[in-house]
Every structure is written in structure tokens, then in C-alpha cells.
Scaffold this motif. Structure first.
Motif, mmCIF file in Angstrom:
data_model
loop_
_atom_site.group_PDB
_atom_site.id
_atom_site.type_symbol
_atom_site.label_atom_id
_atom_site.label_comp_id
_atom_site.label_asym_id
_atom_site.label_seq_id
_atom_site.Cartn_x
_atom_site.Cartn_y
_atom_site.Cartn_z
ATOM 1 N N GLY A 116 -24.107 42.094 -16.979
ATOM 2 C CA GLY A 116 -24.836 41.035 -16.268
ATOM 3 C C GLY A 116 -24.385 40.917 -14.834
ATOM 4 N N SER A 117 -25.216 41.441 -13.905
ATOM 5 C CA SER A 117 -24.817 41.393 -12.500
ATOM 6 C C SER A 117 -25.459 40.237 -11.745
ATOM 7 N N GLU A 118 -26.531 39.661 -12.273
ATOM 8 C CA GLU A 118 -27.187 38.562 -11.543
ATOM 9 C C GLU A 118 -27.379 37.374 -12.477
ATOM 10 N N PHE A 119 -27.463 36.195 -11.890
ATOM 11 C CA PHE A 119 -27.552 34.989 -12.726
ATOM 12 C C PHE A 119 -28.152 33.831 -11.944
ATOM 13 N N SER A 120 -28.564 32.830 -12.714
ATOM 14 C CA SER A 120 -28.931 31.544 -12.128
ATOM 15 C C SER A 120 -28.291 30.488 -13.010
ATOM 16 N N GLY A 121 -27.791 29.422 -12.412
ATOM 17 C CA GLY A 121 -27.106 28.406 -13.207
ATOM 18 C C GLY A 121 -26.761 27.191 -12.378
ATOM 19 N N GLU A 122 -25.706 26.521 -12.800
ATOM 20 C CA GLU A 122 -25.333 25.263 -12.163
ATOM 21 C C GLU A 122 -23.820 25.220 -11.992
ATOM 22 N N ILE A 123 -23.378 24.731 -10.844
ATOM 23 C CA ILE A 123 -21.923 24.624 -10.638
ATOM 24 C C ILE A 123 -21.376 23.541 -11.555
ATOM 25 N N GLU A 124 -20.383 23.924 -12.347
ATOM 26 C CA GLU A 124 -19.793 22.927 -13.260
ATOM 27 C C GLU A 124 -18.506 22.343 -12.683
ATOM 28 N N ALA A 125 -17.742 23.188 -11.989
ATOM 29 C CA ALA A 125 -16.481 22.693 -11.414
ATOM 30 C C ALA A 125 -16.142 23.541 -10.195
ATOM 31 N N LEU A 138 -16.878 27.390 -10.674
ATOM 32 C CA LEU A 138 -17.187 27.730 -12.069
ATOM 33 C C LEU A 138 -18.673 27.448 -12.262
ATOM 34 N N VAL A 139 -19.436 28.493 -12.620
ATOM 35 C CA VAL A 139 -20.888 28.333 -12.789
ATOM 36 C C VAL A 139 -21.223 28.345 -14.262
ATOM 37 N N ARG A 140 -21.999 27.344 -14.690
ATOM 38 C CA ARG A 140 -22.559 27.391 -16.048
ATOM 39 C C ARG A 140 -23.832 28.232 -15.935
ATOM 40 N N VAL A 141 -23.808 29.386 -16.548
ATOM 41 C CA VAL A 141 -24.927 30.322 -16.427
ATOM 42 C C VAL A 141 -26.078 29.855 -17.322
ATOM 43 N N HIS A 142 -27.253 29.729 -16.732
ATOM 44 C CA HIS A 142 -28.432 29.402 -17.548
ATOM 45 C C HIS A 142 -29.222 30.655 -17.902
ATOM 46 N N ALA A 143 -29.258 31.604 -16.985
ATOM 47 C CA ALA A 143 -30.026 32.827 -17.259
ATOM 48 C C ALA A 143 -29.447 34.004 -16.494
ATOM 49 N N THR A 144 -29.652 35.177 -17.074
ATOM 50 C CA THR A 144 -29.256 36.427 -16.428
ATOM 51 C C THR A 144 -30.397 37.421 -16.665
ATOM 52 N N SER A 145 -30.129 38.709 -16.535
ATOM 53 C CA SER A 145 -31.249 39.655 -16.633
ATOM 54 C C SER A 145 -30.764 40.998 -17.168
ATOM 55 N N VAL A 146 -31.702 41.904 -17.333
ATOM 56 C CA VAL A 146 -31.351 43.286 -17.694
ATOM 57 C C VAL A 146 -31.752 44.162 -16.509
ATOM 58 N N THR A 147 -30.762 44.782 -15.878
ATOM 59 C CA THR A 147 -31.061 45.663 -14.747
ATOM 60 C C THR A 147 -30.649 47.102 -15.083
ATOM 61 N N TYR A 148 -31.035 47.977 -14.178
ATOM 62 C CA TYR A 148 -30.654 49.390 -14.256
ATOM 63 C C TYR A 148 -29.133 49.518 -14.474
ATOM 64 N N GLY A 149 -28.354 48.729 -13.740
ATOM 65 C CA GLY A 149 -26.890 48.808 -13.821
ATOM 66 C C GLY A 149 -26.361 48.409 -15.191
ATOM 67 N N ARG A 196 -18.197 24.585 0.218
ATOM 68 C CA ARG A 196 -19.635 24.909 0.352
ATOM 69 C C ARG A 196 -20.479 24.396 -0.804
ATOM 70 N N PHE A 197 -19.882 24.199 -1.971
ATOM 71 C CA PHE A 197 -20.638 23.784 -3.154
ATOM 72 C C PHE A 197 -19.953 22.602 -3.820
ATOM 73 N N LYS A 198 -20.753 21.881 -4.613
ATOM 74 C CA LYS A 198 -20.174 20.782 -5.399
ATOM 75 C C LYS A 198 -20.700 20.859 -6.828
ATOM 76 N N ALA A 199 -20.019 20.185 -7.724
ATOM 77 C CA ALA A 199 -20.449 20.184 -9.133
ATOM 78 C C ALA A 199 -21.892 19.679 -9.203
ATOM 79 N N GLY A 200 -22.690 20.355 -10.012
ATOM 80 C CA GLY A 200 -24.091 19.955 -10.192
ATOM 81 C C GLY A 200 -25.064 20.759 -9.349
ATOM 82 N N ASP A 201 -24.558 21.520 -8.346
ATOM 83 C CA ASP A 201 -25.467 22.312 -7.500
ATOM 84 C C ASP A 201 -26.144 23.410 -8.330
ATOM 85 N N PRO A 202 -27.474 23.527 -8.232
ATOM 86 C CA PRO A 202 -28.140 24.662 -8.878
ATOM 87 C C PRO A 202 -28.002 25.901 -7.975
#
Ligand SMILES: NC(=O)c1ccc[n+]([C@@H]2O[C@H](COP(=O)([O-])OP(=O)(O)OC[C@H]3O[C@@H](n4cnc5c(N)ncnc54)[C@H](OP(=O)(O)O)[C@@H]3O)[C@@H](O)[C@H]2O)c1
Length: 369
Positions: free
Chosen positions: A87-96, A36-47, A103-109
């Protein structure tokens, strides 16, 4: 977790930017193999623009083979949108994480790509741990990192198929867009001499990305310049193989990112005849490519320039700005209220080609915050 509300930019009908509304929807819950990713930012793309108004897309405008239009309509909806959050792309932090995730743990950016599944215009997304997800470049803000995956993945995947060699001459037609900006930088990294074709307002931008030569498509038709290239990467597929032949080296490759059935037939024919060839391909979306891009970014060799960043509540304004054709670089959307409220200016300092984009110090654009 399930059942709790989260904020998302939702659209319930196809249309212009005003169909985008911020509302509450149920927060997703990760399956055993999901994060589960807490999304901090996304973007506007062609899609995003295409999907938002997919009903209006005619067969003539759709720049892929027609059977794909039918499949896309099945997916995105014929009359009403079936995918309600863009929204097809994002940056955020793993919440759970789900029980099986290793491969990932809570808190990973992290930063990632959802492709046509979309859904990043929301406070949370779930995706499988082996999806197109990787640790975010540490040196980038979430807004900057959120604009890397789409263009970077598409350009890396398609250019790898072209096997660009040091010393080759590469022309990128559509060099100022998401895929083109990535392709210019990657072709330079591969050691090519790069020419970028774009609109006049973005010539300096493409030069700042590393292009050796820039061409304004309104002033000069590159197919009539007498120059020849080992690779013509035609992002919108507007030029066509027949027109490009005079501009291709004897064993040159025409690689359209957007292609109709005609180009597929040309690919089949030129594969048999040899000489100048056409290559049509759909890009792959491997998480390893996000790791590759992160390493390039952290080594100062690759950048994604954010022109403007809008808060989630102004997603419609962000779409309007992209549709106006005025952007130079990427447009990000800040999703998390905790994300750093930074402001980029449209007047980029293009002499600063540092690894992480040219961020303006101040001057908030009224439309942005
Ligand atoms: N093969 C695949 O797997 C794959 C995957 C994803 C997307 N695609 C295709 O990629 C395309 C979208 O690329 P993108 O996201 O990079 O788009 P984008 O960000 O909208 O960029 C479009 C680019 O095309 C340029 N352009 C506009 N009119 C032009 C003209 N007449 N001549 C030359 N260049 C022109 C723009 O220049 P200015 O802005 O400077 O005017 C800009 O550089 C779509 O057609 C999509 O179908 C293919």
C-alpha cells in the motif's frame, strides 16, 4: 498507543494474491516530527503487485536498469519479503500528532503517498509531517482520494520535466493505467492535443479522460501511423526511442517512465546531438504536488475514476481483479470499518466526465462486497 493491536493486510512470503492475509500487528506510534493517520482507504497499484511477488521478477521483466533490480531486491527481500505490508497511497484522517508537528492537527482529513516504504494496507500509518502528505480533496470520498497520489505524482513530476506547451501534440502510450490516465488529463490541462494508446476495453475510458484521439495497441502500431508528436510519453517504455523516431517531431521528446540502461545511453547521446531527444527520469514525490492535484480536483479539472472498491478483508480478491487485466480505472481498498461502504460498478457511465469520477449508483459486484 504503541503495543495496541491494529488490523493490517500482511504477507509473509512472495507469491500470488493468496499470500495476503488480514492479521493483527502493533499499532505504530508517531515520533515527535510524525503524524499518526487513521487510514480509511488505500489502493492496488502496479508497485503493490510487483512487491507482492518480487521474487518472481526476472531481470528481463524488470523495466528499470538492472542495478536497480539488485537494490530493489535488497529492499523488498531476496527470499522472503522485508516489507510485509503493501500500500503506497492512502486517504484518511490524522488521529494524533508528534510534539513538533505544526502543519497538521488531529482530525485533519489527509491523503498521501508512502512510496516504496509502503504500509497503507493497515488501519494506521505514521509519516513525517513534511512527507508526501496534504489535506485531502474535500469533494472526494476517501476511496476516490486514495487512488489519486501515485498516478498523479508520477505523471505531474515527469510531465513537468517535458515542459508541455499549449498546442503541442502529445501521445501517451499506456493511457489507461494509473500514470497514463493522470498524464492524459495533465497534458490536456497544459493545452496539448492528446492521443492515448491503450487496450480496446478502455478506449472509451481514455476518451472520457479527455484524450482527443485513442489508439488500440492491438489494432494499430502508432509508430507506423505517419503521425508525429512533440512528446511521446511511454509509460511502460515498450516502444523504445528507435521505433518512435519516425513519430517524433524534429525536436520531439521521447519520455519513457520505465527505462533500461539503453535508454539512459540514448539520453546522454541525444543531449549532445540535439534534435529528437530522450529523457529518462525518476519521479519526485513532493507534497506540493498533492496540493496542486487537490486544487485541480476541486476546480473540476482532474478526476480519478474508481472502478471497484473492496473491503480490506478482500485485498487478495482486489489484487486478483487488477491482475486479471479487466479493470477500467482504479481499484480501491476500504480499510476503516467506518469508511463509507460505497460500491462502484465496472460498467462506468463514461459520458459523465464530472470532476470526481463516474460512480455507479448500485449493482454491487459479487466479488466486491
Ligand atoms: N520513472 C519513475 O519514476 C516511475 C515511477 C513509478 C512507476 N514507473 C513505471 O511505470 C510503470 C507502471 O505504470 P502504471 O502504474 O501506470 O501501470 P498500469 O496502471 O499497470 O498501466 C499500464 C498501462 O500500459 C498499457 N499497456 C499494457 N500493454 C501495453 C502494450 N503492449 N502497449 C501499450 N500499452 C500497453 C495498459 O493498457 P490496458 O490496461 O488498456 O491494456 C495500461 O494503460 C512501470 O513500468 C514502472 O516501472 C516509473
Amino acid at each position: 498507543m504503541k503495543g495496541e493491536p491494529m488490523k493490517a493486510v500482511v504477507y509473509a512470503e512472495f507469491g500470488g494474491p493468496d499470500v495476503l492475509r488480514v492479521t493483527e500487528v502493533p499499532k505504530p506510534s508517531p515520533k515527535p516530527n510524525e503524524v499518526l493517520v487513521r487510514v480509511h482507504a488505500t489502493s492496488v497499484t502496479y508497485g503493490d503487485l510487483l512487491a507482492r511477488n518480487f521474487k518472481a521478477e526476472s531481470g528481463r521483466e524488470f523495466n528499470m536498469p538492472l542495478p536497480l533490480l539488485f537494490l530493489s531486491r535488497l529492499y523488498f527481500g531476496f527470499v522472503k519479503p522485508r516489507v510485509n505490508i503493501l500500500g503506497s497511497e492512502f486517504s484518511g484522517e490524522i488521529e494524533a500528532i508528534g510534539k513538533q508537528v505544526t502543519r497538521f492537527k488531529a482530525g485533519d482529513p489527509v491523503y498521501g503517498y508512502l512510496g516504496q516504504r509502503m504500509g497503507a494496507y493497515a488501519e494506521y500509518v505514521c509519516m513525517p509531517e513534511d512527507g508526501t502528505l496534504a489535506m485531502k480533496p474535500a469533494s472526494l470520498t476517501h476511496e476516490e482520494a486514495a487512488t489519486v497520489p501515485y498516478g498523479g505524482l508520477m505523471a505531474t513530476s515527469l510531465l513537468r520535466r517535458a515542459r508541455v506547451q499549449p498546442g503541442q501534440k502529445v501521445l501517451v502510450n499506456g493511457a489507461s493505467g494509473s500514470i497514463g490516465a493522470a498524464a492524459v488529463q495533465l497534458a490536456k490541462i497544459y493545452g496539448a492535443t492528446v492521443s492515448g494508446v491503450c487496450g480496446a476495453p478502455r478506449l472509451d475510458y481514455v476518451r472520457a479522460l479527455g484524450a482527443d484521439h485513442v489508439i488500440d495497441y492491438a489494432k494499430q502500431d502508432f509508430t507506423e501511423s505517419g503521425e508525429s508528436y512533440d512528446l511521446i510519453f511511454d509509460v511502460l517504455g515498450k516502444s523504445g526511442f528507435a521505433r518512435c523516431r519516425n513519430s517524433l517531431a524534429p525536436a520531439g521528446l521521447y519520455l519513457p517512465a520505465s527505462f533500461k540502461t539503453k535508454a539512459l545511453l540514448q539520453m546522454l547521446r541525444t543531449n549532445v546531438t540535439g534534435g529528437q531527444r530522450v529523457l529518462c527520469a525518476l519521479a519526485s514525490e513532493e507534497p506540493e504536488t498533492l496540493v496542486f492535484l487537490r486544487e485541480l480536483i476541486e476546480a473540476g479539472k482532474y478526476q480519478s475514476i474508481v472502478d471497484r472498491c473492496y473491503p480490506m478483508e478482500q485485498a487478495a480478491e482486489a489484487h486478483r481483479y487488477v491482475e486479471s487485466g479487466a479493470k477500467t480505472g482504479c481499484v480501491a481498498i476500504s480499510v476503516s470499518p467506518s469508511a463509507t461502504r460505497q460500491q462502484w460498478s465496472t460498467s462506468l457511465n463514461l459520458s459523465d466526465t464530472s470532476a470526481h469520477g463516474t460512480r455507479a449508483e448500485s449493482a454491487p459486484a459479487p466479488s466486491a462486497y
